[in-house]
Design a protein around this motif. Structure first.
Motif, short mmCIF file in Angstrom:
data_model
loop_
_atom_site.label_atom_id
_atom_site.label_comp_id
_atom_site.label_asym_id
_atom_site.label_seq_id
_atom_site.Cartn_x
_atom_site.Cartn_y
_atom_site.Cartn_z
N SER A 145 -36.96 -28.73 15.75
CA SER A 145 -37.67 -28.84 17.02
C SER A 145 -36.80 -29.45 18.12
O SER A 145 -37.15 -29.39 19.28
CB SER A 145 -38.97 -29.65 16.90
OG SER A 145 -39.91 -29.19 17.85
N GLY A 155 -39.25 -32.52 28.78
CA GLY A 155 -40.23 -31.52 28.36
C GLY A 155 -41.66 -32.00 28.54
O GLY A 155 -42.50 -31.30 29.12
N ALA A 156 -41.95 -33.21 28.07
CA ALA A 156 -43.31 -33.72 28.17
C ALA A 156 -43.73 -33.86 29.64
O ALA A 156 -44.88 -33.61 30.00
CB ALA A 156 -43.42 -35.08 27.47
N GLU A 159 -44.69 -30.49 30.81
CA GLU A 159 -46.04 -30.14 30.33
C GLU A 159 -47.09 -30.74 31.27
O GLU A 159 -48.02 -30.07 31.72
CB GLU A 159 -46.30 -30.73 28.94
CG GLU A 159 -45.48 -30.15 27.82
CD GLU A 159 -45.60 -30.98 26.54
OE1 GLU A 159 -46.55 -31.80 26.41
OE2 GLU A 159 -44.74 -30.82 25.65
N HIS A 169 -46.83 -30.12 18.97
CA HIS A 169 -46.13 -31.38 19.17
C HIS A 169 -47.08 -32.38 19.82
O HIS A 169 -47.94 -31.99 20.62
CB HIS A 169 -44.92 -31.13 20.08
CG HIS A 169 -43.92 -32.25 20.08
ND1 HIS A 169 -43.88 -33.19 21.06
CD2 HIS A 169 -42.94 -32.55 19.20
CE1 HIS A 169 -42.89 -34.04 20.80
NE2 HIS A 169 -42.31 -33.67 19.68
N ASP A 177 -45.33 -23.88 25.50
CA ASP A 177 -44.38 -24.97 25.26
C ASP A 177 -43.06 -24.31 24.91
O ASP A 177 -42.93 -23.68 23.86
CB ASP A 177 -44.91 -25.84 24.12
CG ASP A 177 -43.98 -26.98 23.75
OD1 ASP A 177 -42.75 -26.83 23.93
OD2 ASP A 177 -44.47 -28.02 23.27
N ASN A 219 -36.82 -26.95 27.89
CA ASN A 219 -36.13 -28.18 27.54
C ASN A 219 -34.63 -27.89 27.60
O ASN A 219 -34.04 -27.52 26.59
CB ASN A 219 -36.47 -28.63 26.11
CG ASN A 219 -37.92 -28.97 25.92
OD1 ASN A 219 -38.77 -28.09 25.95
ND2 ASN A 219 -38.21 -30.23 25.71
N HIS A 224 -32.22 -29.74 27.54
CA HIS A 224 -31.46 -30.57 26.60
C HIS A 224 -31.58 -30.01 25.19
O HIS A 224 -30.91 -30.50 24.29
CB HIS A 224 -31.92 -32.03 26.67
CG HIS A 224 -33.40 -32.21 26.74
ND1 HIS A 224 -34.17 -31.65 27.72
CD2 HIS A 224 -34.26 -32.89 25.95
CE1 HIS A 224 -35.45 -31.97 27.53
NE2 HIS A 224 -35.52 -32.71 26.46
N LYS A 225 -32.42 -29.03 24.97
CA LYS A 225 -32.43 -28.35 23.67
C LYS A 225 -31.77 -26.98 23.88
O LYS A 225 -30.64 -26.74 23.48
CB LYS A 225 -33.86 -28.16 23.17
CG LYS A 225 -34.61 -29.46 23.06
CD LYS A 225 -36.04 -29.25 22.58
CE LYS A 225 -36.75 -30.58 22.60
NZ LYS A 225 -37.84 -30.70 21.70
N CYS A 231 -41.60 -38.71 25.65
CA CYS A 231 -40.88 -38.50 24.38
C CYS A 231 -39.40 -38.72 24.71
O CYS A 231 -38.91 -39.85 24.65
CB CYS A 231 -41.19 -37.10 23.88
SG CYS A 231 -40.40 -36.65 22.34
N THR A 232 -38.68 -37.67 25.12
CA THR A 232 -37.33 -37.86 25.62
C THR A 232 -37.40 -38.78 26.84
O THR A 232 -38.18 -38.51 27.75
CB THR A 232 -36.72 -36.51 26.01
OG1 THR A 232 -36.54 -35.74 24.82
CG2 THR A 232 -35.40 -36.67 26.73
C1 LIG Z 1 -42.33 -28.58 20.40
C2 LIG Z 1 -42.01 -29.65 21.38
N1 LIG Z 1 -42.72 -29.76 22.52
C3 LIG Z 1 -42.45 -30.71 23.44
C4 LIG Z 1 -41.45 -31.64 23.25
C5 LIG Z 1 -41.23 -32.71 24.29
O1 LIG Z 1 -40.04 -32.57 24.98
P1 LIG Z 1 -39.26 -33.82 25.59
O2 LIG Z 1 -38.82 -34.68 24.45
O3 LIG Z 1 -38.14 -33.23 26.34
O4 LIG Z 1 -40.21 -34.56 26.47
C6 LIG Z 1 -40.68 -31.57 22.08
C7 LIG Z 1 -39.58 -32.53 21.89
O5 LIG Z 1 -39.34 -33.16 20.93
C8 LIG Z 1 -40.96 -30.56 21.13
O6 LIG Z 1 -40.24 -30.48 20.00
#
Ligand SMILES: Cc1ncc(COP(=O)(O)O)c(C=O)c1O
Lengths: 486, 449
Positions: A80, A141-142, A145, A173, A246, A270, A272-273, B328-329
């Motif tokens: 993930s 990412g969050a 969202e 997640h 997502d 994301n 960074h991913k 999270c990040t």
């Molecule tokens: C499936 C999924 N959704 C959302 C996120 C959240 O992203 P971020 O850590 O960039 O906020 C992650 C990150 O770990 C994730 O794996």
């Protein structure tokens, strides 16, 4: 090899009189601080920080760094999280003074190159998403969202719809439900089938006139592409809801399929991913969002606009939700994203997805005999193995396997996520690993599952520490250093 | 492809092991109707040499603050950064690792975060610091949500016009879908009048968010503001400038319940607004309501001191929709930068930097208002920023002329404060020299004189 003294906390190393920097003499005529500011506002002593020399500080942090595993040093199949190689050219280019040295309130004529880059990035992300408009403002990412859910709420309000429920699959997640709650929505969980896909019956039962948004991760957190996505999007749209994607797993489908084409109304990336931004030990990331045209008016302001040959920040967005962050966004991360996309081009991005999926399937084929993979023999960019049988038969848990992998020089997979698989080990190799690495990882796993249970319970054996007591950490709650009492 | 190690032979062998005919077959889960039957419409791939040329050309179309004289502020500042900050942050072991979930493989990051938390608590006089949020504005919004939870008062929060406009905008966005009213107390005098705050805070108010030094650079009467908030049972949230704590009293010493900041000043490059560092610290009793990561000390199986992420039952991956935040990040690498910065500066370096900012800013304000062409907009004492009022309609002329001399002279305030249409916000850091300040004084004389 561990230098205990240098690795000790900086506070314990402090010695009065040590200095690492010397600031210049004041070159303007000035009175003393006490006559420039009211005494009641002033501190009565300098800040309570350690006193150190430059070599102290460097040796300390270099020693700390050696206690980390990292993508540059180790295979890091953290599911993930897409721990792919972080290209060094991106690091070097993002720190060019002409990019890293720009103040956010500079006039637009002094930042035309930066705005051109960001404008182009908006367009490229829109094309990859198959959606009409992009905001680069969210910081992760969050955050993306949440921003998109703010956008959805503003759209619903503006169009007079009273919808307050966000539906989220049980494999999602944790940020999905948490973001929905922060945007003021109630959440309802949608079940997955035994095959790991959205349970359409359960979805149908939960969709109604209160449904605002259905959030789906596709490919999902089991590493499966939900082939019912067309039907799912139709059902959600028919009930008047919006589909959120997502995009954490975009690495699997870059240039293969576009969320906008399979029914998503909005999504986050994301970088960074998917786009190789380094994770930084917990950020910074970025969380650009892409949305369909009908949602575009509600995006945060500003967006980058092009007027003739000139780029500007467009604040004139009367329906915008406003800001979710100060200044432009995590621009440094976005510059790296731009470099990544320009390095790959359309064919290259497709190759990324193909090789990520090939690597994951190959690893799955090599792992499934020693650790069952409950959701089938094929996957997208990652898969979830289970140590449940191992636990039942020999008392060895997913955590034991994860910790033992560290001894073999591999970072552990993500464990105990998604919540719908018992004793889950979520494995994502990414496209930047070669067959030889995957082979040695699979061989390590094969060896580990045959090892003595006691040895595994006590793993890792080669790291500086082993199995920190987390219960004690929470109970004692020591969250800062305090000087030992004499 | 530059970052894909497998060869065609590898790929063939792997497909064979999988039992697949082609890579295309591996995508059979993706319905045909949704497969893109064309290439993405993106610019063609560039090799490293071409990419370097291209990015350098873009960079050359910008004017870096360092290629000019930068008096811009408003939450992002051209401060000195010791070389070792970049050196440490460029260690791959730090920047290419993930959030430290596997403690045994991440003691380096965890130790640094624990040091970061300690430094922030010492700097602020607060009990606990988390391990970073996205930025100062986000930290302020999260602090307000914390205060709503902690007080159980969800109807009203109070802030001031002297708080950074972008912080207030972010807060308004965060509150837009909740039932909370945001009340803004005006600050026509440049700082918040305690009696006006007193009148605005009621028994329903969860918290008061102030900034000190405020957006205009003015000091607020924080002790009186704390008293006004606390008298009604509201919490005091202070947005501070970390560098100012080289000379100013700490938020914990004047009654802040939660202290937040934009941490960019602590070793983060300007970088056109990010990545920066959201700082959030609070009193002990609110720790379970904190957003974000926390590193905590413990011992391992053999009794060795070590660190882990702790109190995770606050967080989204455990508590889902009931979490204290969705974060999270976060901004881990920027927290590392701040830790190295504070370690390098030490108590005396930080104090000198703060004194230099204060003295140079005061010299600039005096020098630039001396001829009567510009005037200080507000009477309150200021730290490193201040607001100047220009003769009606002359702000653009002045800023244009300065731009022509490669001076980034300040930010016009009209876009946020229509009533301050003739005003400019100026910041003077320890990097500005007497010669630069004097040159600006000359320019003011020649343009407005
Ligand atoms: C499936 C999924 N959704 C959302 C996120 C959240 O992203 P971020 O850590 O960039 O906020 C992650 C990150 O770990 C994730 O794996």
């Amino acid at each position: 090899m561990r230098n205990e003294q240098a690795a000790d906390l900086l506070f314990a190393q402090s010695r009065p009189g040590c200095r690492a920097v010397r600031m210049p003499e004041c070159d303007v005529p000035a009175e003393a601080v006490e006559s420039l500011l009211p005494r009641s506002a002033l501190a009565d002593r300098p800040p309570d920080l350690p006193e150190l020399t430059e070599p102290d500080v460097v040796r300390h942090f270099v020693n700390l760094s050696t206690q980390n595993m990292s993508v540059d040093g180790n295979f890091y199949p953290l599911g993930s999280c897409t721990m792919k190689y972080n290209p060094k050219r991106n690091e070097a280019l993002a720190s060019l003074e002409g990019l890293a040295g720009l103040h956010p309130y500079q006039r637009s004529e002094t930042i035309q190159g930066m705005l051109a880059l960001l404008h182009s990035l908006q367009e490229m992300l829109g094309e990859i998403a198959g959606l009409d408009a992009v905001s680069l403002q969210p910081a992760a990412g969050a955050h993306g969202e949440m921003t998109a859910l703010f956008v959805a709420a503003a759209f619903l309000r503006d169009t007079g719809q009273n919808r307050d429920v966000v539906l989220i699959p049980d494999g999602a997640h944790g940020t999905n439900p948490a973001s929905a709650a922060m945007a003021g929505f109630r959440t309802l969980e949608v079940k997955s089938t035994a095959a790991g896909l959205v349970d359409l019956g359960d979805l149908a039962a939960k969709l109604d006139e209160r449904t605002a948004v259905f959030m789906i991760t596709n490919p999902n957190t089991l590493g499966l592409f939900d082939r019912q996505i067309g039907e799912i999007a139709e059902m959600v749209h028919a009930s008047g809801g919006l589909v959120y994607l997502d995009g954490a797993n975009m690495n699997a489908i870059l240039g293969i399929a576009r969320p906008g084409d399979f029914g998503a109304d909005m999504m986050h990336f994301n970088p960074h991913k998917t786009f190789s931004g380094p994770h930084g030990g917990g950020g910074p990331g970025a969380g650009p969002i892409a949305v369909a045209g009908k949602l575009a008016p509600y995006l945060p302001a500003p967006l980058v606009a092009k007027r003739g040959d000139h780029y500007t920040l467009d604040f004139d967005r009367p329906k915008s939700i406003g800001r979710v962050r100060s200044f432009f966004g995590n621009t440094g991360v976005l510059v790296r994203t731009y470099c990544y996309l320009r390095t790959h081009g359309p064919e290259g991005l497709r190759r990324v997805a193909e090789n990520a999926v090939l690597n994951a399937n190959y690893l799955l084929s090599r792992v499934k005999d020693c650790l069952p993979v409950p959701h089938g023999d094929r996957c997208m960019h990652e898969f979830v193995a289970s140590a449940q049988k191992l636990k039942a038969e020999r008392g060895v848990t997913a955590m034991d396997v994860a910790k033992r992998l560290l001894d073999y020089g591999f970072h552990a997979p993500t464990v105990y996520f998604p919540l719908i698989v018992r004793e889950a080990l979520m494995i994502e190799p990414t496209e930047t690993e070669g067959k030889a690495t995957l082979d040695s990882f699979a061989e390590a796993l094969q060896r580990i599952v045959a090892e003595d249970a006691g040895l595994l319970h006590d793993a890792p054996h080669t790291t500086a520490v082993c199995r920190p007591d987390e219960v004690r950490a929470a109970r004692q709650s020591i969250l800062k250093w305090t000087a030992p009492s004499m | 492809m530059p970052y894909i190690p497998n060869t065609d032979d590898d790929r063939r062998a792997m497909l064979e092991a999988i039992g697949a005919e082609s890579i295309d077959e591996l995508f059979e889960m993706v319905p045909r109707e949704f497969r893109l039957d064309r290439l993405l419409d993106l610019p063609a791939a560039l090799g490293e040499l071409e990419l370097q040329d291209h990015i350098r050309q873009l960079a050359d179309r910008n004017t870096a603050a360092s290629a000019a004289t930068c008096f811009l502020g408003g939450g992002s500042y051209d401060h000195f950064i010791p070389s070792i900050v970049d050196f440490v942050a460029a260690r791959s072991e730090f920047y290419t690792s993930y959030t430290p979930y596997q403690a045994e493989a991440s003691q380096g990051t965890l130790t640094a975060l624990f040091e970061y938390q300690t430094m922030i608590t010492r700097l602020t006089g607060m009990d606990v610091s988390n391990a970073s949020l996205y930025d100062g504005a986000g930290a302020a919004a999260e602090a307000v949500l914390m205060a709503i939870g902690a007080t159980g008062r969800s109807k009203r929060v109070v802030t001031a016009a002297s708080v950074h406009p972008e912080y207030r905008q972010v807060l308004a966005t965060y509150l837009a879908n909740l039932d909370t009213q945001m009340h803004i107390v005006g600050t026509p005098g440049g700082a918040l009048a305690p009696e006006e705050l007193d009148a605005a805070v009621d028994e329903q108010t969860a918290c008061v968010l102030v900034q000190h030094p405020n957006f205009f650079g003015c000091l607020e009467e924080v002790e009186a503001l704390a008293a006004a908030a606390h008298a009604k049972g509201a919490l005091l949230i202070v947005a501070f400038d970390p560098l100012s704590l080289g000379v100013l009293k700490r938020p914990g010493d004047y009654g802040a319940d939660i202290a937040v900041a934009e941490g960019q000043a602590l070793g983060c490059p300007l970088s056109y607004g990010g990545p920066y560092l959201g700082i959030l610290a609070c009193r002990e009793k609110f720790v379970r309501r904190m957003p974000g990561r926390l590193a905590g000390q413990t011992v391992d199986r053999r009794g060795r001191r070590c660190w882990v992420l702790t109190l995770q039952t606050r967080e989204q991956h455990i508590r889902r929709e009931k979490a204290t935040s969705n974060i999270c990040t976060n901004q881990g690498l920027m927290a590392l930068r701040a830790t190295v910065y504070l370690a390098a500066m030490g108590p005396h370096g930080l104090r000198s930097a703060a004194e230099l900012c204060l003295k140079k800013a005061r010299y600039a304000a005096d020098r630039w208002t001396a001829g009567g062409l510009l005037e200080a907009a507000f009477p309150a004492p200021t730290f490193k920023e201040f607001v100047l009022r220009a003769p009606r309609g002359s702000v653009d002329e002045l800023l244009d002329a300065a731009a022509g001399e490669r001076i980034m002279a300040g930010s016009p305030l009209e876009c946020w404060y229509p009533e301050l249409a003739d005003c400019v916000l100026v910041a003077v850091t320890e990097k500005r020299t007497k010669a630069e300040i004097d040159r600006m004084a000359e320019l003011i004389r020649s343009v407005l004189g």
